[in-house]
Design an enzyme around this catalytic site. Sequence first.
Site, PDB file in Angstrom:
ATOM      1  N   LYS A   1      39.049  26.813  79.871  1.00  0.00           N
ATOM      2  CA  LYS A   1      37.714  26.742  80.488  1.00  0.00           C
ATOM      3  C   LYS A   1      36.800  27.801  79.890  1.00  0.00           C
ATOM      4  CE  LYS A   1      39.296  27.395  84.678  1.00  0.00           C
ATOM      5  NZ  LYS A   1      40.719  27.422  84.340  1.00  0.00           N
ATOM      6  N   THR A   2      37.303  29.035  79.873  1.00  0.00           N
ATOM      7  CA  THR A   2      36.471  30.124  79.374  1.00  0.00           C
ATOM      8  C   THR A   2      36.181  29.920  77.882  1.00  0.00           C
ATOM      9  OG1 THR A   2      37.425  31.556  81.040  1.00  0.00           O
ATOM     10  CG2 THR A   2      36.287  32.637  79.242  1.00  0.00           C
TER      11      THR A   2
ATOM     12  N   ASP B   1      31.126  31.144  84.958  1.00  0.00           N
ATOM     13  CA  ASP B   1      32.596  31.095  84.860  1.00  0.00           C
ATOM     14  C   ASP B   1      33.175  31.442  86.235  1.00  0.00           C
ATOM     15  OD1 ASP B   1      35.098  30.815  83.781  1.00  0.00           O
ATOM     16  OD2 ASP B   1      35.037  32.602  82.502  1.00  0.00           O
ATOM     17  N   GLU B   2      34.385  31.016  86.520  1.00  0.00           N
ATOM     18  CA  GLU B   2      35.064  31.306  87.798  1.00  0.00           C
ATOM     19  C   GLU B   2      34.194  30.887  88.986  1.00  0.00           C
ATOM     20  OE1 GLU B   2      38.084  32.586  87.599  1.00  0.00           O
ATOM     21  OE2 GLU B   2      38.204  33.807  85.787  1.00  0.00           O
TER      22      GLU B   2
ATOM     23  N   GLN C   1      42.523  28.524  92.013  1.00  0.00           N
ATOM     24  CA  GLN C   1      42.468  29.963  91.767  1.00  0.00           C
ATOM     25  C   GLN C   1      41.415  30.660  92.617  1.00  0.00           C
ATOM     26  OE1 GLN C   1      43.091  31.388  87.590  1.00  0.00           O
ATOM     27  NE2 GLN C   1      42.808  29.246  87.113  1.00  0.00           N
TER      28      GLN C   1
ATOM     29  N   ARG D   1      49.215  34.146  84.475  1.00  0.00           N
ATOM     30  CA  ARG D   1      48.685  35.133  83.523  1.00  0.00           C
ATOM     31  C   ARG D   1      49.622  35.257  82.319  1.00  0.00           C
ATOM     32  NH1 ARG D   1      44.391  34.158  84.136  1.00  0.00           N
ATOM     33  NH2 ARG D   1      45.173  32.632  85.591  1.00  0.00           N
TER      34      ARG D   1
HETATM   35  P1  ATP Z   1      41.870  30.878  83.544  1.00  0.00           P
HETATM   36  O1  ATP Z   1      41.864  29.757  84.530  1.00  0.00           O
HETATM   37  O2  ATP Z   1      43.077  31.732  83.691  1.00  0.00           O
HETATM   38  O3  ATP Z   1      40.581  31.615  83.512  1.00  0.00           O
HETATM   39  P2  ATP Z   1      40.981  29.363  81.248  1.00  0.00           P
HETATM   40  O4  ATP Z   1      41.026  27.916  81.642  1.00  0.00           O
HETATM   41  O5  ATP Z   1      39.680  30.016  81.268  1.00  0.00           O
HETATM   42  O6  ATP Z   1      42.063  30.163  82.095  1.00  0.00           O
HETATM   43  P3  ATP Z   1      41.172  30.301  78.548  1.00  0.00           P
HETATM   44  O7  ATP Z   1      41.351  31.732  78.872  1.00  0.00           O
HETATM   45  O8  ATP Z   1      39.865  29.821  78.055  1.00  0.00           O
HETATM   46  O9  ATP Z   1      41.637  29.424  79.809  1.00  0.00           O
HETATM   47  O10 ATP Z   1      42.271  29.816  77.514  1.00  0.00           O
HETATM   48  C1  ATP Z   1      43.655  30.129  77.675  1.00  0.00           C
HETATM   49  C2  ATP Z   1      44.320  30.298  76.339  1.00  0.00           C
HETATM   50  O11 ATP Z   1      44.433  29.043  75.686  1.00  0.00           O
HETATM   51  C3  ATP Z   1      43.522  31.184  75.398  1.00  0.00           C
HETATM   52  O12 ATP Z   1      44.419  31.994  74.691  1.00  0.00           O
HETATM   53  C4  ATP Z   1      42.821  30.190  74.500  1.00  0.00           C
HETATM   54  O13 ATP Z   1      42.517  30.737  73.244  1.00  0.00           O
HETATM   55  C5  ATP Z   1      43.831  29.076  74.401  1.00  0.00           C
HETATM   56  N1  ATP Z   1      43.214  27.742  74.137  1.00  0.00           N
HETATM   57  C6  ATP Z   1      42.311  27.111  74.898  1.00  0.00           C
HETATM   58  N2  ATP Z   1      41.976  25.914  74.379  1.00  0.00           N
HETATM   59  C7  ATP Z   1      42.710  25.752  73.255  1.00  0.00           C
HETATM   60  C8  ATP Z   1      42.845  24.706  72.263  1.00  0.00           C
HETATM   61  N3  ATP Z   1      42.136  23.591  72.343  1.00  0.00           N
HETATM   62  N4  ATP Z   1      43.710  24.939  71.262  1.00  0.00           N
HETATM   63  C9  ATP Z   1      44.432  26.070  71.185  1.00  0.00           C
HETATM   64  N5  ATP Z   1      44.369  27.078  72.077  1.00  0.00           N
HETATM   65  C10 ATP Z   1      43.515  26.938  73.099  1.00  0.00           C
HETATM   66 MG    MG Z   2      38.958  31.698  82.345  1.00  0.00          MG
END
Ligand code: ATP
Ligand code: MG
Length: 680
Positions: A32-33, A215-216, A246, A585
């Site tokens: 997402k981020t 975000d969040e 979350q 995490r």
């Molecule tokens: P959270 O809910 O914990 O905030 P998030 O959904 O925001 O998580 P991110 O932190 O954006 O997730 O991504 C998690 C990990 O996955 C990061 O290390 C990111 O670089 C990797 N990632 C995300 N999308 C891809 C993709 N399409 N290919 C490879 N790696 C990815």
């Molecule tokens: Mg995130």
Amino acid sequence: MNFLDGLNAKQAQAVEHIDGALLLLAGAGSGKTKTLISRLAYLIGAVGIDPASILCLTFTNKASSEMRERATLLLQNQGIHSPTSPLLCTFHKFGLLFLKRYISCLGRENNFVLLDGDDCKKIIKGFESKIATSTILSAISHYKNSTLSACEVLQNVSDSEERKIAKVYEAYQNYLERNNLVDFDDLLYLSYLIMEQNPSIAQSLSKKYSYIMVDEYQDTNPLQYKILRFLTCTHQNLCVVGDDDQSIYGWRGADIRNILEFTQDFPDAKMIKLEQNYRSTPEILRVANALIEKNSQRLGKVLEPMLESGREVEVCSYESDREEMQAISKKIIHLHKSGVKYEDIAILYRLNGMAKGVEDGLLRAKIPYKMIGTLRFYERAEVKDVISYLRLMVNLNDDFSLLRVLNRPKRGFGKTSEEKLLHGANGRKIREFFENERECKECIGEKNYKTLSEFFALIAELNNALAHSFEKFEDTFTQKIDILSSYPIAEKEERRLNLKELFASLKEELNANKELQEYLNDLSLSSESDKEVSNSVSCMSVHLSKGLEFDYVFVIGCENGFFPLMGDGGDIEEERRLGYVAFTRARRELNLSYVHTRYYRGKASSLPPSRFLYEANLLEDSQEIFTTGAEVMGAGAMVRHKIFGVGRVLEATGKGKEMKVRVSFGGNERVILASFLELL
Ligand code: ATP
Ligand code: MG
């Protein structure tokens, strides 16, 4: 290389969405981020949107600076350099910037000072209410976040305690206004009031920020939601990302409905779900999913692991908390020896009170560590002393700071003199009272008047020195103000180092052309968790770990009663979401531990393993832990709780594992899950 490289189809779809509301709803580690950052770069670099018209709101300062760095990198890779930049900040920082510009709408000046929690406590204590300060403060915070003024609360109070609290709220708010102070909640609350009273301001701001991202989003509260509604009053270009699983700030007023009702609020909103997890091994994900599935209030999402299989999640039990830290330290040393960097390791705990034991354990094992979010640097007494001087340099009318340091170091201006001074000033500013020389002298006496006069002269001297150069200022300060003389010798060295660090950071910021006042406000906004963590193990509460990721994660204190934390009607579903945040995490390895005897706040507790370990299928189900006696805990029964002691059951509702019991522990009522009680 383009902006969509490295994204999956759904993520790319979200990035390419330009106009209209967008909800990106997805589980932990699904990118997402990452998607938000790519979208930011895409809007600027591929669509040509003016960066200055983009506002991106995050939960911590650290998250926004990370976002800035990563988006800048993406743009640089495309050879794009823009003269303007987007505004990336937390909601509170946004409020601060807003108030700087618009607080005059409330008839106030923009040299206000931002208070921290400790300051607020002091002010409340000054009203000498019989009600506990923490109760009053959380009520005021709740009122502000529900956009209720003291006056509105007073009109609707239903009992005498509420009336008393509302009265303190009124007095507190008047005090803040008189001294031109704002507290943390005011940053949003006052911003909201200004936009509500001046629709044209909301409109012009909405036009300025024609692309907004959050975000969040699951952790926004009703006040933040209302501000977002103002900011989108001229367009619908709001892109929010979040995960209902979350949402962990319900206790602080975050309203999960914001995310659940997004598509109703913005009827044309597009919703995109991400279903692949790129962060954790299948083993970790399986455990996290099994746990969160036990929640009934959820939208329900599937997360498919994208990483290769790794090690099974490990559950360890130890005799005591000390042994737990010894074993974890050993494991960390072992990992480090095998080439793992300390910064890729984290220790998480549900309760801040567990930080001390973790710190002691790591110290003993000589492992470099960083405690995140314990005592904030700027909340340390000696640091606050210096800050009070700095605040006075910006605003001589800041009586709050003046009273803190007028006699620190000692200048012979004791408590009695201070009382006389306040009594004589009778609501006027001290500075104003001082200027009525005759009256003031009569009230506090010649000697005290001279002290006060010298004190004001000292502040002027500091300002002159700073106008000259930072070095001159630091010299003058250290020569004329011996802050450390007020503290015991044993503490001096550590405090001296803290002051050194403070002056160094001040110097750096001022050299980067920051105004002193801006520095002071940012200081109150930032926290230890925003500092860069390098080459050390990160230790923090589960709450603070949100959005972060580490290769190796240790979650300690997995005991029933501590995690999930029970008492005060604790919300088991929110606890489970916290468990889910903690587990997700971890990238490569997750280690969960519980102990038989834990010393917590000077008391030994023996609690069974966390029910989460059973729910996540990590321990064999042991029914008796959860059901013993539950069926017979009717009203009148006597029960024992490991932490709260013996109590009398007032009422029992629900069945089996979900049975809740209202118990009076010596007059203190608490709602507790039956599984945490022993029938006597
Ligand atoms: P959270 O809910 O914990 O905030 P998030 O959904 O925001 O998580 P991110 O932190 O954006 O997730 O991504 C998690 C990990 O996955 C990061 O290390 C990111 O670089 C990797 N990632 C995300 N999308 C891809 C993709 N399409 N290919 C490879 N790696 C990815
Ligand atoms: Mg995130």
